[in-house]
Scaffold this motif. Structure first.
Motif, PDB file in Angstrom:
ATOM      1  N   LYS A  36     -12.094  13.447   0.665  1.00 46.96           N
ATOM      2  CA  LYS A  36     -13.466  12.965   0.840  1.00 46.96           C
ATOM      3  C   LYS A  36     -13.611  11.510   0.429  1.00 46.96           C
ATOM      4  O   LYS A  36     -14.452  10.790   0.963  1.00 46.96           O
ATOM      5  N   ILE A  37     -12.802  11.081  -0.506  1.00 51.28           N
ATOM      6  CA  ILE A  37     -12.924   9.727  -1.050  1.00 51.28           C
ATOM      7  C   ILE A  37     -12.012   8.731  -0.344  1.00 51.28           C
ATOM      8  O   ILE A  37     -12.367   7.554  -0.194  1.00 51.28           O
ATOM      9  N   THR A  38     -10.854   9.174   0.113  1.00 47.63           N
ATOM     10  CA  THR A  38      -9.830   8.226   0.590  1.00 47.63           C
ATOM     11  C   THR A  38      -9.537   8.252   2.080  1.00 47.63           C
ATOM     12  O   THR A  38      -8.908   7.320   2.587  1.00 47.63           O
ATOM     13  N   SER A  39      -9.937   9.300   2.801  1.00 42.93           N
ATOM     14  CA  SER A  39      -9.410   9.484   4.161  1.00 42.93           C
ATOM     15  C   SER A  39      -9.784   8.343   5.107  1.00 42.93           C
ATOM     16  O   SER A  39      -8.954   7.908   5.917  1.00 42.93           O
ATOM     17  N   ARG A  40     -10.993   7.834   5.019  1.00 38.75           N
ATOM     18  CA  ARG A  40     -11.393   6.756   5.926  1.00 38.75           C
ATOM     19  C   ARG A  40     -10.513   5.532   5.718  1.00 38.75           C
ATOM     20  O   ARG A  40     -10.050   4.906   6.685  1.00 38.75           O
ATOM     21  N   ILE A  41     -10.273   5.179   4.477  1.00 41.73           N
ATOM     22  CA  ILE A  41      -9.456   4.004   4.176  1.00 41.73           C
ATOM     23  C   ILE A  41      -7.997   4.278   4.513  1.00 41.73           C
ATOM     24  O   ILE A  41      -7.286   3.396   5.019  1.00 41.73           O
ATOM     25  N   ALA A  42      -7.539   5.503   4.266  1.00 48.17           N
ATOM     26  CA  ALA A  42      -6.153   5.854   4.612  1.00 48.17           C
ATOM     27  C   ALA A  42      -5.911   5.688   6.105  1.00 48.17           C
ATOM     28  O   ALA A  42      -4.865   5.176   6.529  1.00 48.17           O
ATOM     29  N   ARG A  43      -6.867   6.099   6.908  1.00 50.90           N
ATOM     30  CA  ARG A  43      -6.712   5.951   8.367  1.00 50.90           C
ATOM     31  C   ARG A  43      -6.669   4.481   8.767  1.00 50.90           C
ATOM     32  O   ARG A  43      -5.975   4.109   9.725  1.00 50.90           O
ATOM     33  N   ALA A  44      -7.387   3.629   8.056  1.00 50.90           N
ATOM     34  CA  ALA A  44      -7.364   2.195   8.356  1.00 50.90           C
ATOM     35  C   ALA A  44      -5.967   1.608   8.139  1.00 50.90           C
ATOM     36  O   ALA A  44      -5.606   0.616   8.772  1.00 50.90           O
ATOM     37  N   PHE A  45      -5.194   2.237   7.253  1.00 53.25           N
ATOM     38  CA  PHE A  45      -3.802   1.830   7.027  1.00 53.25           C
ATOM     39  C   PHE A  45      -2.822   2.639   7.882  1.00 53.25           C
ATOM     40  O   PHE A  45      -1.617   2.578   7.661  1.00 53.25           O
ATOM     41  N   ASN A  46      -3.358   3.407   8.818  1.00 55.92           N
ATOM     42  CA  ASN A  46      -2.555   4.204   9.757  1.00 55.92           C
ATOM     43  C   ASN A  46      -1.812   5.359   9.099  1.00 55.92           C
ATOM     44  O   ASN A  46      -0.774   5.805   9.606  1.00 55.92           O
ATOM     45  N   TYR A  47      -2.342   5.862   7.979  1.00 59.70           N
ATOM     46  CA  TYR A  47      -1.797   7.082   7.398  1.00 59.70           C
ATOM     47  C   TYR A  47      -2.420   8.291   8.090  1.00 59.70           C
ATOM     48  O   TYR A  47      -3.634   8.315   8.331  1.00 59.70           O
ATOM     49  N   ASP A  48      -1.597   9.279   8.403  1.00 56.88           N
ATOM     50  CA  ASP A  48      -2.077  10.533   8.957  1.00 56.88           C
ATOM     51  C   ASP A  48      -2.825  11.283   7.848  1.00 56.88           C
ATOM     52  O   ASP A  48      -2.290  11.496   6.763  1.00 56.88           O
ATOM     53  N   VAL A  89       0.847  -1.188   0.000  1.00 57.70           N
ATOM     54  CA  VAL A  89       0.000   0.000   0.000  1.00 57.70           C
ATOM     55  C   VAL A  89       0.884   1.241   0.000  1.00 57.70           C
ATOM     56  O   VAL A  89       1.991   1.228   0.558  1.00 57.70           O
ATOM     57  N   ARG A  90       0.377   2.304  -0.626  1.00 54.32           N
ATOM     58  CA  ARG A  90       1.089   3.579  -0.705  1.00 54.32           C
ATOM     59  C   ARG A  90       0.166   4.698  -0.255  1.00 54.32           C
ATOM     60  O   ARG A  90      -1.056   4.628  -0.457  1.00 54.32           O
ATOM     61  N   HIS A  91       0.730   5.739   0.344  1.00 56.91           N
ATOM     62  CA  HIS A  91      -0.028   6.917   0.747  1.00 56.91           C
ATOM     63  C   HIS A  91      -0.964   7.324  -0.391  1.00 56.91           C
ATOM     64  O   HIS A  91      -0.544   7.448  -1.542  1.00 56.91           O
ATOM     65  N   PRO A  92      -2.253   7.540  -0.111  1.00 65.47           N
ATOM     66  CA  PRO A  92      -3.201   7.784  -1.199  1.00 65.47           C
ATOM     67  C   PRO A  92      -2.869   8.987  -2.063  1.00 65.47           C
ATOM     68  O   PRO A  92      -3.036   8.923  -3.298  1.00 65.47           O
ATOM     69  N   LEU A  93      -2.387  10.074  -1.475  1.00 68.17           N
ATOM     70  CA  LEU A  93      -2.114  11.256  -2.291  1.00 68.17           C
ATOM     71  C   LEU A  93      -0.920  11.039  -3.213  1.00 68.17           C
ATOM     72  O   LEU A  93      -0.912  11.524  -4.353  1.00 68.17           O
ATOM     73  N   ASP A  94       0.084  10.307  -2.754  1.00 67.88           N
ATOM     74  CA  ASP A  94       1.210   9.974  -3.638  1.00 67.88           C
ATOM     75  C   ASP A  94       0.764   9.017  -4.734  1.00 67.88           C
ATOM     76  O   ASP A  94       1.152   9.158  -5.903  1.00 67.88           O
TER      77      ASP A  94
END
Length: 250
Positions: free
Chosen positions: A232-244, A90-95
């Protein structure tokens, strides 16, 4: 095999532009492994369980059902290759979004496509990329989570040699027998473009020279409006992967 020891077959999975290619190429010469990028799923099923092979994100094969977020049926894969070791990177969503733009803009060229991808075609490119990342890393990862080893793009970039040693440990490969190869692969994996960096073969047509780093490239590529739309689209899933996800404060 090294000597008479058998090692598990390997499949590298994850959202496109998240390091699947360079991670997959770790196996292109690692110990006894024979590596192939994106073979048809039927070809994966036809492989011998006793051979030592690794593949990256297989392509869908006609006549085979697929699980949502994957290009194949996990049940069929495990019934055929019960000893397979799955890795999910997995990679940081914004990158990842920054890097997905070329492929998604070309008729949604990354696979597997979300089942509703055509309904997103009139949405801004950043939103399409965010939807792709979110769908693959929620539905796809959710399907394999119980049997896959989760690894992070950022760990691979920051310490590629340590990352490679960890993979060897998981597979039971003796690193001392692969020291020269591991060092050679690790030297390719760089956060910046420099003389040592060698991009994965299958990634070369999807790159842009619009960023100086790979970790945090979104700061060079995305506007505040882009970030708000992606959040709005990714933050919930990003937090599940422990991304700030306090992105706009950065």
């Amino acid at each position: 095999m090294t000597g008479s020891r058998q090692y598990p077959p390997v499949m590298v999975l994850g959202c496109g532009r998240s390091g699947t290619s360079i991670f997959g190429e770790l196996f292109d010469g690692l110990g006894p492994y024979v590596y192939e990028s994106e073979p048809p799923f039927q070809d994966v099923l036809d492989r011998s369980e006793t051979d030592c092979w690794a593949v990256k994100v297989p392509r869908e094969s006609p006549g085979h059902p697929v699980d949502d977020g994957l290009s194949f049926s996990l049940d069929i894969l495990l019934a055929t290759h019960p000893a397979i070791q799955l890795f999910w990177i997995v990679r940081h969503p914004l990158d990842a979004i920054s890097s997905l733009r070329i492929g998604v803009d070309q008729n949604w060229g990354h696979h597997p496509r979300p089942p509703d991808w055509q309904h997103w075609l009139d949405r801004p490119l950043v939103e399409r990329c965010a939807h792709h990342w979110a769908h693959i890393n929620s539905h796809g990862y959710g399907r394999v989570k119980s049997v896959a080893k989760l690894v992070y793009f950022e760990d691979m970039i920051r310490d590629p040699y340590g990352f490679a040693l960890n993979i060897c440990s998981i597979l039971g490969l003796p690193p001392e027998e692969n020291e020269a190869y591991l060092r050679k692969w690790a030297a390719r994996v760089q956060d910046t473009n420099n003389k040592q960096f060698v991009e994965a073969v299958t990634s070369q047509g999807l790159s842009r020279l619009d960023h100086s780093v790979r970790i945090g490239r979104w700061r060079e590529n995305l506007s505040s409006n882009d970030i708000q739309a992606a959040e709005k689209i990714t933050s919930r899933i990003a937090r599940a992967f422990n991304y700030d996800t306090d992105w706009l404060a950065d």
